[in-house]
Motif scaffolding. Structure first.
Motif, short mmCIF file in Angstrom:
data_model
loop_
_atom_site.label_atom_id
_atom_site.label_comp_id
_atom_site.label_asym_id
_atom_site.label_seq_id
_atom_site.Cartn_x
_atom_site.Cartn_y
_atom_site.Cartn_z
N ILE A 7 31.14 10.54 17.58
CA ILE A 7 29.98 9.66 17.72
C ILE A 7 30.43 8.24 17.41
CG2 ILE A 7 27.72 9.10 16.75
CD1 ILE A 7 27.41 12.16 16.23
N THR A 9 30.39 4.96 15.81
CA THR A 9 29.79 4.41 14.59
C THR A 9 30.23 2.97 14.35
OG1 THR A 9 31.60 5.23 13.22
CG2 THR A 9 29.70 6.70 13.50
N LEU A 82 28.59 7.82 9.83
CA LEU A 82 27.87 8.84 10.59
C LEU A 82 26.55 9.19 9.91
CD1 LEU A 82 27.73 10.84 12.95
CD2 LEU A 82 28.92 12.49 11.48
N LYS A 85 24.27 6.35 10.71
CA LYS A 85 23.99 6.34 12.16
C LYS A 85 22.95 7.40 12.52
CE LYS A 85 25.28 5.29 16.51
NZ LYS A 85 25.61 4.00 17.05
N MET A 86 23.00 8.53 11.82
CA MET A 86 22.07 9.62 12.12
C MET A 86 20.70 9.42 11.45
SD MET A 86 24.65 12.87 12.19
CE MET A 86 23.43 13.91 12.99
N TYR A 88 19.99 8.82 8.14
CA TYR A 88 19.85 9.14 6.72
C TYR A 88 20.04 7.87 5.91
CZ TYR A 88 20.19 14.02 8.11
OH TYR A 88 19.96 15.23 8.69
#
Length: 92
Positions: A7, A9, A82, A85-86, A88
């Protein structure tokens, strides 16, 4: 043929406090790795030798060459990026 697709980032920047956390995670990654190697019968050696299970990286994190620290830092940095990015949030 396997083609890695991590992914992206690159747009995530870590501030000073997260950079401190990154360094702690990098050290922890090394400690966990070293513990596993020792459990597998590896020991310190001046050169890596898979047959003899020797590696120069079985030293405290602070004694690692910068190149080796950077490997652990990249793992820690990408993990934190990550997580952010997600969506959290990291709170202390």
């Amino acid at each position: 043929m396997y083609k890695p697709e991590p992914i992206d980032t690159k747009d995530i920047e870590l501030d000073g406090e997260l950079m401190e956390l990154m360094e702690k995670i990098a050290k922890h990654v090394h400690e966990v790795w070293a513990e596993g190697r020792i459990a597998e019968g590896w020991k310190y050696g001046t050169e890596r030798n898979d047959r003899k299970k020797e590696t120069p990286c079985l030293v405290p994190y602070d004694e690692l060459p910068e190149k080796e620290k950077d490997y652990d830092r990249k793992t820690a940095t990408e993990t934190l990026r990550l997580i952010i990015k997600m969506g959290y949030r990291l709170e202390k």
